[in-house]
Design a protein around this motif. Structure first.
Motif, PDB file in Angstrom:
ATOM      1  N   PHE A 148      38.586  41.939  38.269  1.00 42.62           N
ATOM      2  CA  PHE A 148      38.216  43.261  38.891  1.00 42.62           C
ATOM      3  C   PHE A 148      38.470  44.394  39.220  1.00 42.62           C
ATOM      4  O   PHE A 148      37.769  45.325  39.195  1.00 42.62           O
ATOM      5  CB  PHE A 148      38.212  42.241  40.039  1.00 42.62           C
ATOM      6  CG  PHE A 148      38.784  42.623  40.734  1.00 42.62           C
ATOM      7  CD1 PHE A 148      39.073  43.604  41.616  1.00 42.62           C
ATOM      8  CD2 PHE A 148      40.234  41.350  40.906  1.00 42.62           C
ATOM      9  CE1 PHE A 148      40.550  43.581  42.536  1.00 42.62           C
ATOM     10  CE2 PHE A 148      41.220  41.434  41.509  1.00 42.62           C
ATOM     11  CZ  PHE A 148      41.414  42.454  42.779  1.00 42.62           C
ATOM     12  N   ARG A 192      30.313  40.251  33.212  1.00 47.32           N
ATOM     13  CA  ARG A 192      30.909  39.068  33.768  1.00 47.32           C
ATOM     14  C   ARG A 192      29.214  39.263  35.156  1.00 47.32           C
ATOM     15  O   ARG A 192      29.159  39.945  35.920  1.00 47.32           O
ATOM     16  CB  ARG A 192      31.910  39.847  34.448  1.00 47.32           C
ATOM     17  CG  ARG A 192      32.920  39.977  33.430  1.00 47.32           C
ATOM     18  CD  ARG A 192      33.155  38.764  32.755  1.00 47.32           C
ATOM     19  NE  ARG A 192      33.796  38.017  33.630  1.00 47.32           N
ATOM     20  CZ  ARG A 192      35.201  37.196  33.281  1.00 47.32           C
ATOM     21  NH1 ARG A 192      36.179  37.925  32.349  1.00 47.32           N
ATOM     22  NH2 ARG A 192      35.624  35.790  33.551  1.00 47.32           N
ATOM     23  N   HIS A 193      30.060  38.140  35.616  1.00 44.89           N
ATOM     24  CA  HIS A 193      29.481  37.925  37.367  1.00 44.89           C
ATOM     25  C   HIS A 193      29.904  38.985  38.447  1.00 44.89           C
ATOM     26  O   HIS A 193      30.900  38.734  38.805  1.00 44.89           O
ATOM     27  CB  HIS A 193      29.656  36.434  37.774  1.00 44.89           C
ATOM     28  CG  HIS A 193      28.704  36.156  39.004  1.00 44.89           C
ATOM     29  ND1 HIS A 193      27.008  36.802  39.617  1.00 44.89           N
ATOM     30  CD2 HIS A 193      28.975  35.449  40.499  1.00 44.89           C
ATOM     31  CE1 HIS A 193      26.840  36.404  41.037  1.00 44.89           C
ATOM     32  NE2 HIS A 193      27.543  35.793  41.572  1.00 44.89           N
ATOM     33  N   TYR A 216      31.836  43.499  43.617  1.00 39.05           N
ATOM     34  CA  TYR A 216      32.684  43.006  43.843  1.00 39.05           C
ATOM     35  C   TYR A 216      32.413  42.217  42.135  1.00 39.05           C
ATOM     36  O   TYR A 216      31.527  40.905  42.154  1.00 39.05           O
ATOM     37  CB  TYR A 216      32.296  41.588  44.960  1.00 39.05           C
ATOM     38  CG  TYR A 216      32.168  42.205  45.755  1.00 39.05           C
ATOM     39  CD1 TYR A 216      33.189  42.373  46.623  1.00 39.05           C
ATOM     40  CD2 TYR A 216      31.338  41.921  46.758  1.00 39.05           C
ATOM     41  CE1 TYR A 216      33.570  42.786  47.761  1.00 39.05           C
ATOM     42  CE2 TYR A 216      30.676  42.495  48.025  1.00 39.05           C
ATOM     43  CZ  TYR A 216      32.169  42.657  48.847  1.00 39.05           C
ATOM     44  OH  TYR A 216      32.051  43.494  50.039  1.00 39.05           O
ATOM     45  N   PRO A 217      32.961  42.189  41.022  1.00 41.78           N
ATOM     46  CA  PRO A 217      33.620  41.905  39.722  1.00 41.78           C
ATOM     47  C   PRO A 217      33.986  40.348  40.288  1.00 41.78           C
ATOM     48  O   PRO A 217      34.893  40.003  40.249  1.00 41.78           O
ATOM     49  CB  PRO A 217      33.958  41.982  39.367  1.00 41.78           C
ATOM     50  CG  PRO A 217      33.919  43.773  39.991  1.00 41.78           C
ATOM     51  CD  PRO A 217      34.303  43.027  41.289  1.00 41.78           C
ATOM     52  N   MET A 218      33.539  38.888  39.935  1.00 41.49           N
ATOM     53  CA  MET A 218      33.523  37.728  39.944  1.00 41.49           C
ATOM     54  C   MET A 218      34.986  37.550  38.522  1.00 41.49           C
ATOM     55  O   MET A 218      34.365  36.420  38.089  1.00 41.49           O
ATOM     56  CB  MET A 218      32.915  36.642  40.364  1.00 41.49           C
ATOM     57  CG  MET A 218      32.608  36.405  41.610  1.00 41.49           C
ATOM     58  SD  MET A 218      32.201  37.754  42.915  1.00 41.49           S
ATOM     59  CE  MET A 218      30.940  37.339  42.233  1.00 41.49           C
ATOM     60  N   ALA A 219      35.562  38.192  37.822  1.00 40.70           N
ATOM     61  CA  ALA A 219      36.455  38.236  37.589  1.00 40.70           C
ATOM     62  C   ALA A 219      38.273  38.409  37.514  1.00 40.70           C
ATOM     63  O   ALA A 219      38.875  39.666  38.086  1.00 40.70           O
ATOM     64  CB  ALA A 219      36.003  39.050  36.117  1.00 40.70           C
ATOM     65  N   ASP A 220      39.714  38.071  36.765  1.00 43.10           N
ATOM     66  CA  ASP A 220      40.065  38.511  37.615  1.00 43.10           C
ATOM     67  C   ASP A 220      40.999  40.208  36.945  1.00 43.10           C
ATOM     68  O   ASP A 220      41.523  39.950  37.308  1.00 43.10           O
ATOM     69  CB  ASP A 220      40.990  37.389  35.782  1.00 43.10           C
ATOM     70  CG  ASP A 220      41.650  36.234  35.800  1.00 43.10           C
ATOM     71  OD1 ASP A 220      41.066  35.796  37.153  1.00 43.10           O
ATOM     72  OD2 ASP A 220      42.299  35.408  35.846  1.00 43.10           O
TER      73      ASP A 220
END
Lengths: 203, 203
Positions: free
Chosen positions: A16, A68-69, A10-14
């Motif tokens: 992803f 990224r988180h 799960y990349p917390m990014a648009d």
């Protein structure tokens, strides 16, 4: 025996999708030994139990290098009696799941101490479920003793244990908890794992 | 008895912090009955077992209404012998964990059939771990029989079962699997749950 994992990244990014597609290439080197199948919820890894955590580590480190988180969530299992025997899952070496707890703890520590660093700092928490072991709480307390001496132990939490450190020894610690504790080589053990990097939140 | 969950919400968006902070207000109505504590990896819910899934549903539905791809990951537990007794966790009613499997299956179906729809479509997968039950695979097969008649059963996967449908009956199905199966009221059961909405991926 059957062993494998359902893993999700799960990349917390648009972007992803881009981060997932970029990092999933890190699994290519495992495609000869692991069966890898993806749907919209998770990617299935099936193969020898000692291959699962190196594959997860490489995937997660590749994603975390995006800056990224990112979180990896995994349900890892060996010996589930509801799954078919699969020759692909035979361990290439003795996984060390037999013998007295104190001997297994020392052997697990040695593997973690030898784990190469990756340069990526992570936090992790996991629960260990020894399903087919009559004395399952003894095995869980044995795992906790190992974790406390692993060098990446952070603190106990309700329902799980928290680790922190470089992804190399953290994934090695998760692997050793999975391989050496909870059941004999053919017994049923599962782990519920969460690994996080680049979180902006307070610990 | 002790019951609760470690839950994590993953919005796949640059504004993940805003989506999390916006949706976590959905937990406010549960703060009288649940102890709620957050760190960088998860939010702990501690309280009566029958309160946990409504709280998770409301949190996740609030996040999914953002329209962004969101995932809820949860480790849900009741009766863990390693946790202290907590009067806060006493169920307000009989959770239905006793009696023959076929009676529990019918009772669980009735709760799912009565679950209100939320308007949010989700996919979910979960593993059910009856840790303190000697005949634990019988309980797992009982859960699977219930799931197949739940109206939200999608398909079996390795190590877990996949559900799909409105978040109302999906969370009710997860709740009934947790409450009624795997162990007597004071026994030890855990679930490893993943719920997803707004995924752009193929199923």
């Amino acid at each position: 025996m059957y062993s494998g994992a359902q893993i999700s990244l799960y990349p917390m990014a648009d972007d992803f999708v881009g981060i997932i597609l970029g990092s999933i290439r890190a699994l290519d080197r495992y495609r000869d030994t692991l069966r890898i199948e993806t749907d919209d919820l998770s990617t299935l890894l099936v193969g020898p139990p000692e291959q699962l955590f190196p594959a997860m580590r490489d995937l997660f480190v590749a994603a975390a290098r995006s800056g990224r988180h990112c979180v990896l969530s995994a349900c890892v299992s060996r010996g589930c009696p509801g799954e078919p025997d699969d020759p692909r899952c035979a361990p290439s070496t003795d996984i060390g799941a037999e013998g007295p707890l104190d001997v297994r703890i020392v052997a697990a520590q040695e593997v973690v101490n030898a784990a190469p660093a990756t340069g990526i700092t992570v936090a992790a928490q996991f629960s260990h479920y020894p399903l087919s072991h009559g004395q399952y709480m003894d095995e869980i307390y044995g795992v906790i003793d190992f974790l406390k001496s692993s060098g990446v132990f952070d603190r106990p939490k309700n329902f799980c244990t928290r680790l922190a450190g470089d992804a190399g020894p953290v994934f090695a610690t998760l692997e050793q908890a999975f391989l050496r504790f909870g059941a004999p080589p053919e017994g049923h053990v599962t782990l519920d794992v969460t690994v996080s990097a680049n979180s902006p939140s307070r610990r």
